[in-house]
Write an enzyme that holds these catalytic residues in place. Structure first.
Site, short mmCIF file in Angstrom:
data_model
loop_
_atom_site.label_atom_id
_atom_site.label_comp_id
_atom_site.label_asym_id
_atom_site.label_seq_id
_atom_site.Cartn_x
_atom_site.Cartn_y
_atom_site.Cartn_z
N ASN A 6 -12.40 -26.97 20.97
CA ASN A 6 -11.70 -25.93 21.73
C ASN A 6 -10.20 -26.10 21.50
OD1 ASN A 6 -10.65 -24.19 23.60
ND2 ASN A 6 -11.50 -25.22 25.41
N LYS A 8 -7.86 -24.26 22.61
CA LYS A 8 -7.05 -23.79 23.75
C LYS A 8 -5.85 -22.99 23.21
CE LYS A 8 -8.88 -27.60 26.39
NZ LYS A 8 -8.72 -28.57 27.46
N HIS A 90 -14.70 -21.72 31.24
CA HIS A 90 -13.94 -22.97 31.07
C HIS A 90 -13.10 -23.25 32.32
CE1 HIS A 90 -11.08 -25.91 29.61
NE2 HIS A 90 -12.01 -26.23 28.74
N GLU A 92 -10.18 -24.27 32.75
CA GLU A 92 -8.81 -23.76 32.77
C GLU A 92 -8.78 -22.28 33.13
OE1 GLU A 92 -7.89 -25.40 28.97
OE2 GLU A 92 -7.81 -27.38 29.88
N GLU A 159 -18.05 -30.42 31.97
CA GLU A 159 -16.69 -30.93 31.77
C GLU A 159 -16.04 -31.18 33.12
OE1 GLU A 159 -14.93 -29.58 27.78
OE2 GLU A 159 -14.72 -27.88 29.13
N GLY A 165 -8.10 -33.35 29.48
CA GLY A 165 -6.71 -33.49 29.07
C GLY A 165 -5.96 -34.59 29.81
N SER A 195 -11.72 -35.53 27.56
CA SER A 195 -11.11 -36.68 26.89
C SER A 195 -12.03 -37.39 25.90
CB SER A 195 -10.55 -37.66 27.92
OG SER A 195 -9.56 -37.02 28.71
P1 13P Z 1 -9.76 -32.59 26.37
O1 13P Z 1 -10.68 -33.05 25.26
O2 13P Z 1 -8.37 -32.37 25.93
O3 13P Z 1 -9.89 -33.45 27.57
O4 13P Z 1 -10.29 -31.14 26.80
C1 13P Z 1 -11.62 -30.96 27.06
C2 13P Z 1 -11.88 -29.51 27.16
O5 13P Z 1 -11.41 -28.85 28.07
C3 13P Z 1 -12.71 -28.89 26.12
O6 13P Z 1 -13.07 -27.60 26.48
#
Ligand code: 13P
Length: 234
Positions: A6, A8, A90, A92, A159, A165, A195
């Site tokens: 991803n 982002k 997701h 976010e 997740e 993150g 992570s």
């Molecule tokens: P990170 O791997 O940066 O923690 O993000 C995970 C994520 O949100 C994947 O969709």
């Protein structure tokens, strides 16, 4: 295994093109049987020439073919590139952009009706995790409201919000326990995200009921993502 990247709000059209070319050569040479999914930003979507193990998907889309939804993309924009994979729900989008469960469910219904492969994300915030595993499961199940979990083209990504993150991965025991409980209800493949990186991906692949990973930060570097694809190969 299913290994998903991803991006982002990272990578440009140019860098995504270079990334996809490198990834494609790597996966082709590796003769990997695993499924590789990449979710670039909307501006970098394209009809990439790829090995059939790799698919490109969208990180988000509006539940409409087209229309007046400023800033959004719909089915028409996705179909231009013959893409049929979407990430929905997701954290976010839920927590930063304020998408409600009802909105998430509407997107799900729309793209399910179009036959998309849906990577559907669930995951609890820190305060829920602190209340214990029962609350965690209750919260995660509430994120399945209005979602047909028997849809044949569904992948569910667990997740935990507090692990995204932050460099803070859930412990292997926490992942195993949570995926085990989710699996009692969800028959679709389960991924873990939060992570994940080269250094911890092997042990995550080995967790029971874990069928792959959804990677943010560590996927943005193509060599690091290729390494995770390589580690998945048995
Ligand atoms: P990170 O791997 O940066 O923690 O993000 C995970 C994520 O949100 C994947 O969709």
């Amino acid at each position: 295994m299913i290994i998903a990247a991803n991006f982002k709000t990272n990578h440009t059209r140019k860098s995504t093109k270079e990334y996809m070319a490198k990834l494609n050569s790597f996966v082709t040479e590796l003769k990997s049987d695993d499924t590789v999914l990449v979710f670039p930003p909307s501006t970098a979507l394209d009809s990439f020439d790829l090995n059939d193990k790799i698919s490109v998907g969208v990180q988000n889309a509006y539940p409409s073919v087209n229309g007046s939804f400023t800033g959004e993309i719909g089915l028409e924009q996705i179909e231009e590139f013959t893409l049929k994979t979407i990430l929905i729900g997701h954290s976010e989008r839920r927590h930063v952009l304020g998408e409600s469960q009802a909105e998430v469910a509407k997107k799900y219904e729309f793209y399910k009706a179009k036959g998309f492969l849906i990577v559907y994300c669930i995951g609890e915030p820190k305060e829920v995790r602190e209340q214990g595993v029962e609350s965690v499961i209750e919260y995660n199940f509430s994120q399945l409201d209005g979602i047909d979990i028997n849809y044949e083209n569904l992948i569910v990504a667990y997740e935990p919000v507090w692990a995204i993150g932050t460099g803070l991965t859930a412990s292997n025991e926490q992942i195993e326990e949570t995926l085990g409980l989710l699996k009692q209800k969800i028959k679709a493949p389960l991924l873990y995200g939060g992570s994940v990186k080269v250094a911890n991906v092997k042990e995550i692949y080995e967790i029971p009921n874990c069928e792959g990973v959804l990677v943010g930060t560590a996927s943005w570097d193509v060599d690091s993502f290729c390494k995770m694809v390589e580690i998945a190969k048995v």
